[in-house]
Design a protein around this motif. Structure first.
Motif, PDB file in Angstrom:
ATOM      1  N   ILE A 191       0.820  -1.219   0.000  1.00 24.97           N
ATOM      2  CA  ILE A 191       0.000   0.000   0.000  1.00 24.97           C
ATOM      3  C   ILE A 191       0.851   1.264   0.000  1.00 24.97           C
ATOM      4  O   ILE A 191       0.607   2.177  -0.779  1.00 24.97           O
ATOM      5  N   ALA A 192       1.835   1.318   0.879  1.00 27.04           N
ATOM      6  CA  ALA A 192       2.598   2.553   1.069  1.00 27.04           C
ATOM      7  C   ALA A 192       3.868   2.628   0.228  1.00 27.04           C
ATOM      8  O   ALA A 192       4.458   3.693   0.114  1.00 27.04           O
ATOM      9  N   GLY A 193       4.293   1.526  -0.351  1.00 30.17           N
ATOM     10  CA  GLY A 193       5.518   1.520  -1.149  1.00 30.17           C
ATOM     11  C   GLY A 193       5.299   2.105  -2.530  1.00 30.17           C
ATOM     12  O   GLY A 193       4.210   2.566  -2.867  1.00 30.17           O
ATOM     13  N   ILE A 194       6.330   2.072  -3.342  1.00 30.70           N
ATOM     14  CA  ILE A 194       6.242   2.647  -4.688  1.00 30.70           C
ATOM     15  C   ILE A 194       6.135   1.582  -5.778  1.00 30.70           C
ATOM     16  O   ILE A 194       6.031   1.903  -6.952  1.00 30.70           O
ATOM     17  N   SER A 195       6.144   0.311  -5.370  1.00 28.35           N
ATOM     18  CA  SER A 195       6.104  -0.751  -6.365  1.00 28.35           C
ATOM     19  C   SER A 195       4.749  -0.817  -7.064  1.00 28.35           C
ATOM     20  O   SER A 195       3.733  -0.393  -6.536  1.00 28.35           O
ATOM     21  N   ASN A 196       4.772  -1.360  -8.266  1.00 28.62           N
ATOM     22  CA  ASN A 196       3.553  -1.509  -9.065  1.00 28.62           C
ATOM     23  C   ASN A 196       3.668  -2.801  -9.873  1.00 28.62           C
ATOM     24  O   ASN A 196       4.704  -3.086 -10.462  1.00 28.62           O
ATOM     25  N   GLY A 197       2.585  -3.588  -9.868  1.00 26.28           N
ATOM     26  CA  GLY A 197       2.586  -4.837 -10.626  1.00 26.28           C
ATOM     27  C   GLY A 197       3.432  -5.921  -9.994  1.00 26.28           C
ATOM     28  O   GLY A 197       3.922  -6.803 -10.682  1.00 26.28           O
ATOM     29  N   GLN A 198       3.567  -5.870  -8.681  1.00 22.19           N
ATOM     30  CA  GLN A 198       4.447  -6.809  -7.979  1.00 22.19           C
ATOM     31  C   GLN A 198       3.667  -7.822  -7.158  1.00 22.19           C
ATOM     32  O   GLN A 198       2.613  -7.521  -6.603  1.00 22.19           O
ATOM     33  N   VAL A 199       4.230  -9.005  -7.041  1.00 21.58           N
ATOM     34  CA  VAL A 199       3.771 -10.003  -6.098  1.00 21.58           C
ATOM     35  C   VAL A 199       4.707  -9.891  -4.895  1.00 21.58           C
ATOM     36  O   VAL A 199       5.899 -10.191  -5.021  1.00 21.58           O
ATOM     37  N   ILE A 200       4.189  -9.424  -3.790  1.00 18.46           N
ATOM     38  CA  ILE A 200       4.998  -9.232  -2.591  1.00 18.46           C
ATOM     39  C   ILE A 200       4.860 -10.482  -1.730  1.00 18.46           C
ATOM     40  O   ILE A 200       3.777 -10.787  -1.232  1.00 18.46           O
ATOM     41  N   LYS A 201       5.933 -11.219  -1.604  1.00 18.60           N
ATOM     42  CA  LYS A 201       5.907 -12.489  -0.881  1.00 18.60           C
ATOM     43  C   LYS A 201       6.156 -12.284   0.598  1.00 18.60           C
ATOM     44  O   LYS A 201       6.942 -11.430   0.978  1.00 18.60           O
ATOM     45  N   ALA A 202       5.480 -13.087   1.410  1.00 19.52           N
ATOM     46  CA  ALA A 202       5.669 -13.034   2.853  1.00 19.52           C
ATOM     47  C   ALA A 202       5.871 -14.451   3.366  1.00 19.52           C
ATOM     48  O   ALA A 202       5.019 -15.309   3.180  1.00 19.52           O
ATOM     49  N   GLY A 203       7.015 -14.697   3.953  1.00 22.87           N
ATOM     50  CA  GLY A 203       7.284 -15.997   4.534  1.00 22.87           C
ATOM     51  C   GLY A 203       8.026 -16.951   3.628  1.00 22.87           C
ATOM     52  O   GLY A 203       8.018 -18.149   3.847  1.00 22.87           O
ATOM     53  N   PHE A 204       8.673 -16.453   2.601  1.00 21.00           N
ATOM     54  CA  PHE A 204       9.402 -17.320   1.686  1.00 21.00           C
ATOM     55  C   PHE A 204      10.886 -17.056   1.809  1.00 21.00           C
ATOM     56  O   PHE A 204      11.320 -16.005   2.045  1.00 21.00           O
TER      57      PHE A 204
END
Length: 87
Positions: free
Chosen positions: A74-87
């Motif tokens: 939400i607050a970052g500048i990335s666009n079109g990204q899959v943000i992984k959590a726990g990998f």
């Protein structure tokens, strides 16, 4: 996305996750007025009691790590990204 590359045999998550992955990448190119990202966590540690049997062999991730991934989306500048959590 972990479930995209290592599908869960008990569900149809790989198909859904592949569709979401393609959507995020395509939508980010088409929509210029807002950013589109997606968060892809593995099973949340606090939900292992209920969902653990569906994620045999997967490493769990603490809910605080998943929350930070959503903040990044939400607050970052990335666009079109899959943000992984726990990998």
């Amino acid at each position: 996305m972990k479930l995209l590359t290592v599908p869960n045999w008990r569900g149809r998550s790989a198909t859904v996750n592949a569709g979401l992955d393609a959507f995020v990448k395509s939508a980010s190119l088409e929509y210029k007025n807002f950013r589109v990202n997606i968060v892809s966590p593995t099973v949340v540690t606090q939900a292992l009691e209920k969902y653990g049997p569906f994620f045999t062999g997967f490493e769990s991730v603490d809910v605080s790590v998943v929350a930070n991934a959503y903040l990044k989306a939400i607050a970052g500048i990335s666009n079109g990204q899959v943000i992984k959590a726990g990998f």
